[in-house]
Each structure stands twice: as C-alpha cells, then as structure tokens.
Design an enzyme around this catalytic site. Structure first.
Site, PDB file in Angstrom:
ATOM      1  CG  HIS A 168      -1.579   1.318   1.485  1.00 55.95           C
ATOM      2  ND1 HIS A 168      -2.582   1.828   0.684  1.00 55.95           N
ATOM      3  CD2 HIS A 168      -1.369   2.252   2.447  1.00 55.95           C
ATOM      4  CE1 HIS A 168      -2.963   3.004   1.151  1.00 55.95           C
ATOM      5  NE2 HIS A 168      -2.237   3.302   2.222  1.00 55.95           N
TER       6      HIS A 168
ATOM      7  CG  ASP B  34       6.593  18.057 -26.389  1.00 59.33           C
ATOM      8  OD1 ASP B  34       6.849  17.553 -25.269  1.00 59.33           O
ATOM      9  OD2 ASP B  34       5.805  17.543 -27.188  1.00 59.33           O
TER      10      ASP B  34
ATOM     11  CD1 TRP C  47       6.510   3.349   4.178  1.00 59.52           C
ATOM     12  CD2 TRP C  47       7.765   4.100   2.480  1.00 59.52           C
ATOM     13  NE1 TRP C  47       6.951   4.604   4.503  1.00 59.52           N
ATOM     14  CE2 TRP C  47       7.721   5.102   3.464  1.00 59.52           C
ATOM     15  CE3 TRP C  47       8.488   4.352   1.314  1.00 59.52           C
ATOM     16  CZ2 TRP C  47       8.376   6.312   3.343  1.00 59.52           C
ATOM     17  CZ3 TRP C  47       9.144   5.579   1.193  1.00 59.52           C
ATOM     18  CH2 TRP C  47       9.090   6.534   2.196  1.00 59.52           C
TER      19      TRP C  47
ATOM     20  CB  SER D 189      10.599   6.153 -14.247  1.00 55.06           C
ATOM     21  OG  SER D 189       9.534   7.006 -14.540  1.00 55.06           O
ATOM     22  CB  SER D 190      11.891   9.495 -10.327  1.00 56.07           C
ATOM     23  OG  SER D 190      10.715   8.894  -9.910  1.00 56.07           O
TER      24      SER D 190
ATOM     25  CG  HIS E 147      12.298  14.413   5.998  1.00 52.90           C
ATOM     26  ND1 HIS E 147      11.241  14.033   6.788  1.00 52.90           N
ATOM     27  CD2 HIS E 147      12.155  15.747   5.824  1.00 52.90           C
ATOM     28  CE1 HIS E 147      10.521  15.080   7.097  1.00 52.90           C
ATOM     29  NE2 HIS E 147      11.046  16.139   6.524  1.00 52.90           N
TER      30      HIS E 147
ATOM     31  CD  GLU F 133       9.629  10.073  -2.489  1.00 54.99           C
ATOM     32  OE1 GLU F 133      10.575  10.527  -3.144  1.00 54.99           O
ATOM     33  OE2 GLU F 133       8.598   9.616  -3.012  1.00 54.99           O
TER      34      GLU F 133
ATOM     35  CE1 TYR G 166       8.707  19.497   3.807  1.00 58.19           C
ATOM     36  CE2 TYR G 166      10.440  17.897   4.241  1.00 58.19           C
ATOM     37  CZ  TYR G 166       9.497  18.788   4.702  1.00 58.19           C
ATOM     38  OH  TYR G 166       9.325  18.961   6.041  1.00 58.19           O
TER      39      TYR G 166
ATOM     40  CB  SER H 223       0.952  28.713  -5.232  1.00 57.23           C
ATOM     41  OG  SER H 223       1.435  28.283  -3.986  1.00 57.23           O
TER      42      SER H 223
ATOM     43  CG  HIS I 128      12.534  14.106  11.792  1.00 52.64           C
ATOM     44  ND1 HIS I 128      12.395  15.312  11.157  1.00 52.64           N
ATOM     45  CD2 HIS I 128      11.858  13.230  11.018  1.00 52.64           C
ATOM     46  CE1 HIS I 128      11.680  15.167  10.069  1.00 52.64           C
ATOM     47  NE2 HIS I 128      11.342  13.907   9.968  1.00 52.64           N
ATOM     48  CG  HIS I 129      11.871   9.872   9.499  1.00 47.51           C
ATOM     49  ND1 HIS I 129      10.527   9.786   9.225  1.00 47.51           N
ATOM     50  CD2 HIS I 129      12.314  10.945   8.811  1.00 47.51           C
ATOM     51  CE1 HIS I 129      10.183  10.749   8.398  1.00 47.51           C
ATOM     52  NE2 HIS I 129      11.242  11.479   8.129  1.00 47.51           N
TER      53      HIS I 129
ATOM     54  CB  THR J 181       5.941  24.990   6.385  1.00 47.37           C
ATOM     55  OG1 THR J 181       7.059  24.170   6.052  1.00 47.37           O
ATOM     56  CG2 THR J 181       4.670  24.299   5.939  1.00 47.37           C
TER      57      THR J 181
ATOM     58  CE  LYS K  50       5.141  26.842  -0.506  1.00 44.36           C
ATOM     59  NZ  LYS K  50       5.963  27.562  -1.475  1.00 44.36           N
TER      60      LYS K  50
ATOM     61  NE  ARG L  39       3.516   3.050  10.754  1.00 41.99           N
ATOM     62  CZ  ARG L  39       4.395   3.717  10.002  1.00 41.99           C
ATOM     63  NH1 ARG L  39       5.370   4.432  10.559  1.00 41.99           N
ATOM     64  NH2 ARG L  39       4.305   3.707   8.691  1.00 41.99           N
TER      65      ARG L  39
END
Lengths: 82, 536
Positions: free
Chosen positions: B88, B117, B153, B180-181, B264, B266, B268, B279, B313-314, B339, B342, B461
């Site tokens: 998932h 293009d 994951w 790909s990315s 991390h 990722e 963002y 925006s 921090h993870h 943040t 924004k 979890r």
C-alpha cells in the site's frame, strides 16, 4: 522579378540556416544540462555505496550531504540571477 | 490570477503562437499512446496510470481497514497483512502520488512557460513506459514464493535482507521507478532552464513551475541514494556482501540513515508540486495576485534545503547522542518557518479577495486547513521525548495521511478540476464536484482523525490485531475509509462524464486565471506554442 525571387530565396535560406543553428545550439545546451544532471545522479548513487567502504559512515554521509547542499545553493543561485 | 505578478504578465501582452494548431499529425488508437512524444499525451498517461494505482493502493488500504474493523484476526493472516501495508505504501508513493505530480508537470510546465514540448520528448515517453513494468513487478510479487515484501515501505534491514523473493522484485521495481523519476526530472529541469518563452525570466515563472524545478532537483539528489541503498540490499541478499548484515560486520542502522536521507526529502518531493497547484488555484478564485511571490519561491527553496538535514528525526528511538537528537529536533522545527510563510501567504492571498468557491477552490482551501493540521502534528512528532512515546503508533499514521492524502491528493484533485476544462475542452459537473469535495473532506476526517486518539492511547501501527480498548475508533476509521474510497468512484464518474459529454468549456473558464495556458483555445490543440509567445 527574377532578382527579387532570388533575393527572397536567399532570405528564406538564411532564416532556415539561422533557425537550424539556433536549434542545434539549444539541443547542445539541453544535452549539456542533462549530462551534468546525470553525472550528479551517478555521483550520488556510487557515493552512497562507496561511502560504506570508507569505514566511517558519518564521513560519507557528511560529504554527500555537503555536496547536495552546495549543489542546490549554486544551481539555484545561478538561475535566480538569470 | 496566477503566481505571475499581474503587472509583469498582463494577458494582453502575451503574443502566443499556435499557427499550426490544425495539423495534429499523430497515429490513432493504441499506437498513439505507446509511441507518443507529445507532452500532453504523456501527461494524460501519467495521470491515468496514477489513478489506476490510486485505486489499486486504495483497495489494499480497504482490505487493511476491513481486517482492523474488529480486534482479533478476521480475514488475513499476519504475514499477508504486513505485505498489504508494505505494498500500500509503495504503490501510493511511487505509483500514485509521484506519477500524478509528474503528470501535472508534463501537462502544465511547457504550457506555463510557453514551450512547445519537453526538452527530451523521446526520453519523456520512455520515462512513462518504464512505470507499468515496475508496477507489474510490485503486483507480481504477491504471486512468488514467500509472497510480497512485508517489511514496510521503508524496507528496513535486516528484515529485508532475510525476506523472500518478493523483496527482489520490489528492489527491481524501486530501481525502475527511480530511473523513471530521474529521467523525468532531467527533462523537467532542462525544459524549464532552456525552453522558457522570451521574456519569461525565472522570477516571472508561475509558482507551479518553480515548485517543480525545486522538486526535480530534489529527485536528482535523493533517488540515486535510494537506488544505492537497495542495490546494497540486493548484494547483501545474493552476493555475499555485508553492508547491513551485523553478522558479517555490517550495520543495519546504516540502512535507516541512508533510507531516510532519501525518505525525508521524498516527503517534500510529494508535497511541493501540490504547493504549486494550490498557489495557482488560490489567486485565480480570490481574483488577486499571489501574496508574496518572491517569498514563496525562497520559502520553497528553504524547505527543500532543510529537508536534507532532518532525516534522523525518523530514528529518535534507534539511539543517538543527545546532541544529535537536539540537532535533528531543532532542524525539523526550523522547517515550520518557511512552511508557515507559505500558509500565511495563501491566507493573505484570500484576504479581502473576491472569492468564489468552485470545486478547485474548495479543494485548495481544504488542503490548507488539513495540511496545516498535518504540519502541526509533525511539529509534535519533532519533539524528541514525545516522538519516543509516539514512534510507530497510529498517531504517526494519522500525521502522514493528513500531509499526503489531505495535502498532496487534495491538491491534485483541485488541479484536475482546475485544468480539466482546458485539457479536454469540456466543463465538469460543478454540483457533483462539490459533492466529491465534501464527501472526501468528511470521510477523510472520519478515517484519519480518530487515529490520533488511537496513537495517543498507544495502538501500534502495522499490526493486524489489537487490544479491545481500541475497537470503537477502529470501527469509525474503517467506516470512514469505505466512505472515502467510494467517494473516489464519484471522482472517476465526474471526470469520465466531463471528457465524454460535458458542456463545451470557454478558453478561459476561470475569470481570475492568467497563466499562459489560458491564452490558448479549449480544448488545447495537439501542438502548442510552436512559435514561442513573447512575455512582456
């Protein structure tokens, strides 16, 4: 009449040549950017692995982290000025 | 109105060229989609692919919630439950959210900067067509001996070193999606840097383009690091190395450091394009220019840079020196500053604006409200002693779903409703769109808000069974999940009826929209801006 036709042809070919040259320049500039970006990706990919061989992981991570930060600051700084 | 300041790019000052709109030379049928190099076609492919993955990942989520409806084991065995949570996460992140963001970039970046293009059109095609194979590997892993990857994951070692063949397929899938990315990012950066229309300076670019430029740089920097990590995992599994194998002198915790060095930023990567979409929508429906354009650009850049120095921090519970804990705690809190800039600018954009509340605007406002809540719970989790208590509880699950579902996904819904009239030349059903928003909003909160309570009460979890005192809120969350899932079928119906039989859309259906794409007719011609527009 003939002279005018020739002149028009010449103008057309000059415009075509200029466009082709512009296209070539744009293409080579694009390729240059792509190569720089690919090389950065390769450095990070190999850097993450080679850092493990160095025996001091914090050094490896520190070097890669500083490289990323330096890259971001320089890349953005250069483009903001444009 | 867009993120381009009005005084800089007035609509009448844009000389757009689409002299060759009438000649759409492209093959028909399936070959059009396989061989296409057109950015609009590829954008469409990305968006449909991500929607299919979203539905597939959603089905896995509903299976998980069904198991958790009551305590005790109901329909799944624990190993398979773990596979479901793992897949998932992977499918939603790499299959749904990231491709959706790339789909928006493919459609909108060339249009917003006046480019004909993407810079590398063939590579663009290749970037997309790698994805279905990666998805096939991921789903195929359910059918190999040992089942799909079940380590979460994050693919933490040493569990992932010991797992079955499903892990190998997952590693290859991650490699392919990473490639790909990276190709997509190279394309986007090159397009933005080289193909901007004359007069479109960097500080005149719409904010969506800015957010994608920064996102693409992030991707170039961190995807190779993930690829390196999973490559080492692969060699540990099959080639006798011991990068993460403690028995061979390796360090499993090092995997976590490398993973979160990718993981991390990722977060963002998934949220910055959404910031760009919001925006773009807010000024259009507030009929005011975006408040603080330059500060938005700098805030986005600051968030991206700070995202590289907060990864641990993870890992507060893994064990690190007090100085390290303090550094990562304060660095994480520092991200709240840009943040906050924004969020302040979005609210200030709406302040005293002539606001109307069409569906895109509803999703944008919903985004601000819920994303800010997710941001606040992120701040709570940044505090080391609190995080040590809440690590691996449902509080964390609630937090990142508020950021990624109500954040990224709501912005993407808003973006689809906003640009759909331009993309397909037809209007969607506004009443049904509003229904979609309110159902999503209500059921999202019914699903995920109770998870805060469950986490604070200590429910872990990634477990298929739980203590009976958690039953009530789990029932509520499961009912909410089904409601949220069914609401998305309404979205599918709205998009489908819009494409097939919606009333014709004008060239500029939103009064306040002023980015370059709105100077073109609806639906968009197959080729646009073959002669670059001049932005004054």
């Amino acid at each position: 009449m003939m002279r005018r036709g020739r002149k028009a042809d010449t103008m057309k070919s000059v415009v075509a040549r200029t466009r082709a040259a512009e296209d070539r320049a744009l293409r080579s500039a694009s390729l240059c950017i792509a190569l720089v970006l690919i090389s950065i990706a390769i450095v990070f990919f190999l850097g993450a692995i080679l850092a493990q061989y160095s025996g001091a992981p914090t050094v490896g991570i520190g070097v890669v982290g500083s490289a990323i930060l330096g890259f971001l600051v320089i890349a953005m700084g250069r483009n903001v000025r444009k | 109105m867009s993120s381009i300041p009005h005084d800089r790019v007035p609509g009448h000052a844009v000389d757009h060229g689409h002299a060759h709109d009438d000649h759409a030379h492209h093959p028909g049928g399936i070959m059009r989609w396989i061989t296409t190099t057109n950015h609009k076609d590829i954008g469409t492919l990305y968006l449909w692919f991500s929607f299919i993955m979203f539905i597939a990942g959603g089905c896995l989520a509903l299976t998980i919630r069904t198991e958790l409806f009551h305590p005790g084991l109901q329909i799944l065995d624990p190993e398979f439950f773990n596979s479901l949570t793992t897949l998932h996460g992977l499918i939603m992140i790499f299959g749904a959210i990231m491709p959706a963001a790339v789909g928006f970039a493919n459609w909108q970046v060339p249009l917003m900067i006046g480019a004909p293009d993407m810079a590398f059109a063939r590579m663009n095609n290749w970037s997309f067509w790698l994805l279905p194979f990666a998805a096939a590997l991921l789903f195929g892993s359910f059918f190999v001996p040992g089942g799909a990857a079940a380590g979460g994951w994050t693919l933490y070692a040493p569990l992932s070193v010991q797992a079955g063949m499903g892990m190998d397929l997952t590693i290859f899938a991650v490699h392919i999606m990473g490639a790909s990315s990276i190709m997509g990012s190279i394309n986007i950066i090159t397009t933005i840097l080289n193909l901007r229309a004359p007069g479109m300076t960097m500080m005149k670019m719409p904010l969506f383009v800015w957010t994608w430029l920064i996102t693409a740089y992030l991707l170039i920097a961190v995807m190779p690091v993930l690829a390196g990590a999973v490559t080492m995992l692969l060699t540990d599994r099959h080639f006798g190395t011991s990068f993460f194998n403690a028995a061979g002198g390796g360090d499993p915790v090092m995997f976590q450091h490398i993973f979160w060095f990718f993981g991390h930023p990722e977060v963002y990567i998934m949220i910055l394009p959404s910031f760009g979409i919001v925006s773009t929508i807010l000024p259009a429906f507030s009929r005011k220019p975006l408040f603080g354009y330059a500060s938005m650009v700098y805030a986005t850049s600051s968030i991206a840079i700070l995202s590289f120095i907060v990864w641990a921090h993870h890992m507060f519970t893994v064990g690190m020196p007090a100085a390290g804990q303090l550094f990562f705690m304060y660095a994480t809190m520092l991200i709240a500053v840009p943040t906050g800039v924004k969020v302040f600018n979005w609210v200030a954009t709406m302040w005293k604006g002539s606001m109307t509340f069409e569906t895109p605007m509803l999703f944008a406002i919903g985004f601000i409200f819920l994303f800010t809540m997710g941001g606040f719970t992120g701040l709570v989790l940044a505090i080391t002693p609190v995080d040590i208590q809440l690590q691996d509880t449902y509080y964390v699950v609630a937090h990142f779903h508020y950021v990624l579902v109500a954040g990224s996904l709501f912005a993407f819904f808003g973006g689809v409703y906003y640009w759909l009239p331009k993309w397909c030349g037809r209007m969607y059903d506004e009443r049904l769109g509003e229904w979609h928003f309110w159902l999503s909003m209500i059921f999202f909160n019914v699903t995920f808000f109770p998870m805060h309570f469950l986490g604070l009460a200590g429910m872990p979890r990634r477990v298929p069974d739980y203590a009976t005192q958690f039953t009530d809120w789990n029932i509520v969350a499961t009912i909410g999940a089904y409601g949220f899932g069914l609401s998305q079928l309404l979205f599918f119906y709205i998009v489908l009826t819009c494409i097939r039989s919606g009333p014709p859309a004008p060239a500029k259906p939103w009064e306040g929209a002023d980015t370059l794409e709105w100077t073109l007719p609806s639906p968009l011609p197959y080729h646009t801006f073959e002669t670059p527009p001049v932005v004054k």
